[in-house]
Design a protein around this motif. Structure first.
Motif, PDB file in Angstrom:
ATOM      1  N   LEU A  12      -2.338   0.633   3.950  1.00 29.47           N
ATOM      2  CA  LEU A  12      -1.739   1.585   4.882  1.00 29.47           C
ATOM      3  C   LEU A  12      -0.513   2.256   4.265  1.00 29.47           C
ATOM      4  N   ALA A  13       0.282   1.465   3.549  1.00 27.07           N
ATOM      5  CA  ALA A  13       1.472   2.026   2.904  1.00 27.07           C
ATOM      6  C   ALA A  13       1.092   3.029   1.818  1.00 27.07           C
ATOM      7  N   ASP A  14       0.055   2.740   1.045  1.00 26.06           N
ATOM      8  CA  ASP A  14      -0.379   3.673   0.002  1.00 26.06           C
ATOM      9  C   ASP A  14      -0.903   4.980   0.593  1.00 26.06           C
ATOM     10  N   LEU A  24      10.147   1.717   5.147  1.00 25.50           N
ATOM     11  CA  LEU A  24       9.923   1.123   6.465  1.00 25.50           C
ATOM     12  C   LEU A  24       8.638   0.303   6.489  1.00 25.50           C
ATOM     13  N   LEU A  25       7.603   0.777   5.825  1.00 27.56           N
ATOM     14  CA  LEU A  25       6.361   0.000   5.757  1.00 27.56           C
ATOM     15  C   LEU A  25       6.557  -1.279   4.954  1.00 27.56           C
ATOM     16  N   PHE A  26       7.403  -1.224   3.940  1.00 24.09           N
ATOM     17  CA  PHE A  26       7.736  -2.446   3.194  1.00 24.09           C
ATOM     18  C   PHE A  26       8.421  -3.464   4.100  1.00 24.09           C
ATOM     19  N   LEU A  27       9.329  -3.005   4.956  1.00 24.83           N
ATOM     20  CA  LEU A  27      10.001  -3.917   5.881  1.00 24.83           C
ATOM     21  C   LEU A  27       9.031  -4.492   6.901  1.00 24.83           C
ATOM     22  N   VAL A  28       8.079  -3.689   7.351  1.00 24.24           N
ATOM     23  CA  VAL A  28       7.046  -4.206   8.257  1.00 24.24           C
ATOM     24  C   VAL A  28       6.246  -5.308   7.560  1.00 24.24           C
ATOM     25  N   LEU A  29       5.877  -5.064   6.314  1.00 22.54           N
ATOM     26  CA  LEU A  29       5.129  -6.075   5.556  1.00 22.54           C
ATOM     27  C   LEU A  29       5.942  -7.347   5.383  1.00 22.54           C
ATOM     28  N   MET A  30       7.219  -7.214   5.060  1.00 24.25           N
ATOM     29  CA  MET A  30       8.075  -8.384   4.900  1.00 24.25           C
ATOM     30  C   MET A  30       8.218  -9.163   6.211  1.00 24.25           C
ATOM     31  N   THR A  31       8.332  -8.453   7.318  1.00 24.36           N
ATOM     32  CA  THR A  31       8.481  -9.125   8.611  1.00 24.36           C
ATOM     33  C   THR A  31       7.222  -9.887   8.977  1.00 24.36           C
ATOM     34  N   ALA A  60      -3.027  -7.171   2.651  1.00 23.33           N
ATOM     35  CA  ALA A  60      -3.848  -6.164   1.979  1.00 23.33           C
ATOM     36  C   ALA A  60      -4.011  -4.918   2.843  1.00 23.33           C
ATOM     37  N   ALA A  61      -4.203  -5.107   4.156  1.00 29.96           N
ATOM     38  CA  ALA A  61      -4.331  -3.960   5.056  1.00 29.96           C
ATOM     39  C   ALA A  61      -3.033  -3.159   5.127  1.00 29.96           C
TER      40      ALA A  61
END
Length: 325
Positions: free
Chosen positions: A316-318, A244-251, A311-312
């Motif tokens: 956050l994802a890590d 889900l965090l990956f999708l947020v980053l992509m969006t 980067a933020a």
């Protein structure tokens, strides 16, 4: 590389001393052989690295160089060095504030369709049988396969004042509306079309994330007395958080690119810059105003801003992601 091993002296015959001849012994493989053995992985990576350098890093370096010059893209026109003047000019552009706010609206408006709704669809279709599950996922993913320009042509016909959408509204006594040429509805229309197009891609990503979660966790929780909602809340969603965090980053990073073809085909950023975004502003500066230096400077500024945001989000994802090892 060789090491010489000398044998000790030995007495033979009538007191004569004979010394053994030193023999070269190979200590380790030659340097060329070691390099040859280590080369195959890097040879496989070479085409990808070459494309990355050619299509990403080289244009980025050229954009940085071009941002210090005043040039109108004509080969016969000289390039005039202006220093950091173009960077200062970026922040005085009249459409910058509106384009930036619209970009934020696009990102916030697409997040429910790139994170929340795909998660619900993936969870619901996971409970279906194998064949029906694949059929439903294919139907959801189908809009992603339609070319943006072709989709724009169809939606332009549907949203036309005489199109199917206004005809349907006319059945309920609603007057026809020009959705793409009205300032209050142009941005929501572009947002809705983009959401329709990319929701299937996000659903496929969430489905892949769910596939990577072992069913043993849910079964163990069920044995301990957990309900279906508790398993979803405390087991499935935490393990799905990295997806889900990956999708947020992509969006955040790609919403401007996803909307650009629709903007160029349907509204051209209008009416009155009401549907423009930062990517379309860059295109206007470079290819409508023919100011390559200003467009490059704006591109570098937006690149740095989105880089900091990325980067933020990665940090956050890590920190908050769970990984099924």
């Amino acid at each position: 590389m060789f090491v010489e091993l000398a044998a000790p002296a030995a007495l033979t015959g009538a007191g004569r001393t004979v010394t053994a001849v030193s023999q070269p012994v190979a200590a380790r493989p030659a340097l060329a052989r070691r390099l040859l053995a280590a080369a195959p992985p890097y040879l496989y990576l070479l085409p990808a690295v070459a494309c990355l350098v050619l299509w990403t890093y080289k244009p980025l370096v050229e954009a940085v160089q071009l941002s210090f010059y005043d040039w109108n893209l004509l080969p016969t026109s000289p390039m005039t060095y202006v220093g950091f003047h173009k960077y200062a000019e970026v922040f005085t552009q009249p459409g910058l504030r509106r384009a930036t706010l619209n970009t934020v609206y696009y990102i916030l408006g697409l997040l429910p369709f790139s994170v929340a709704l795909p998660t619900v669809i993936a969870l619901v279709t996971r409970r279906l049988g194998g064949r029906s599950r694949n059929v439903y996922r294919a139907i959801v993913f189908l809009p992603m396969l339609v070319a943006p320009v072709a989709a724009a042509a169809v939606w332009n016909w549907l949203l036309d004042p005489t199109g199917l959408s206004n005809q349907a509204l006319g059945w309920f006594g609603v007057a026809p509306h020009n959705w793409l040429r009205t300032e209050g509805t142009a941005l929501p229309a572009i947002l809705a079309i983009t959401a329709w197009s990319m929701c299937g891609f996000a659903t496929l990503v969430v489905s892949a994330g769910l596939t990577g979660i072992s069913a043993d966790y849910g079964e163990a929780a069920a044995i301990d007395g957990a309900t279906g909602w508790q398993i979803l809340r405390w087991v499935t969603l935490p393990l799905l958080r990295s997806t889900l965090l990956f999708l947020v980053l992509m969006t955040v990073l790609l919403s401007g690119q996803w909307t650009f073809p629709l903007l160029d085909s349907l509204t051209q950023g209008g009416p009155g810059d009401s549907s423009s975004n930062v990517y379309y502003l860059l295109w206007e500066l470079g290819f409508r105003n023919f100011d390559a230096g200003l467009a490059s400077a704006a591109g570098i500024v937006f690149f740095l801003v989105f880089g900091l945001i990325a980067a933020a989000l990665v940090a956050l994802a890590d920190r908050f992601s769970f990984h099924d090892n």
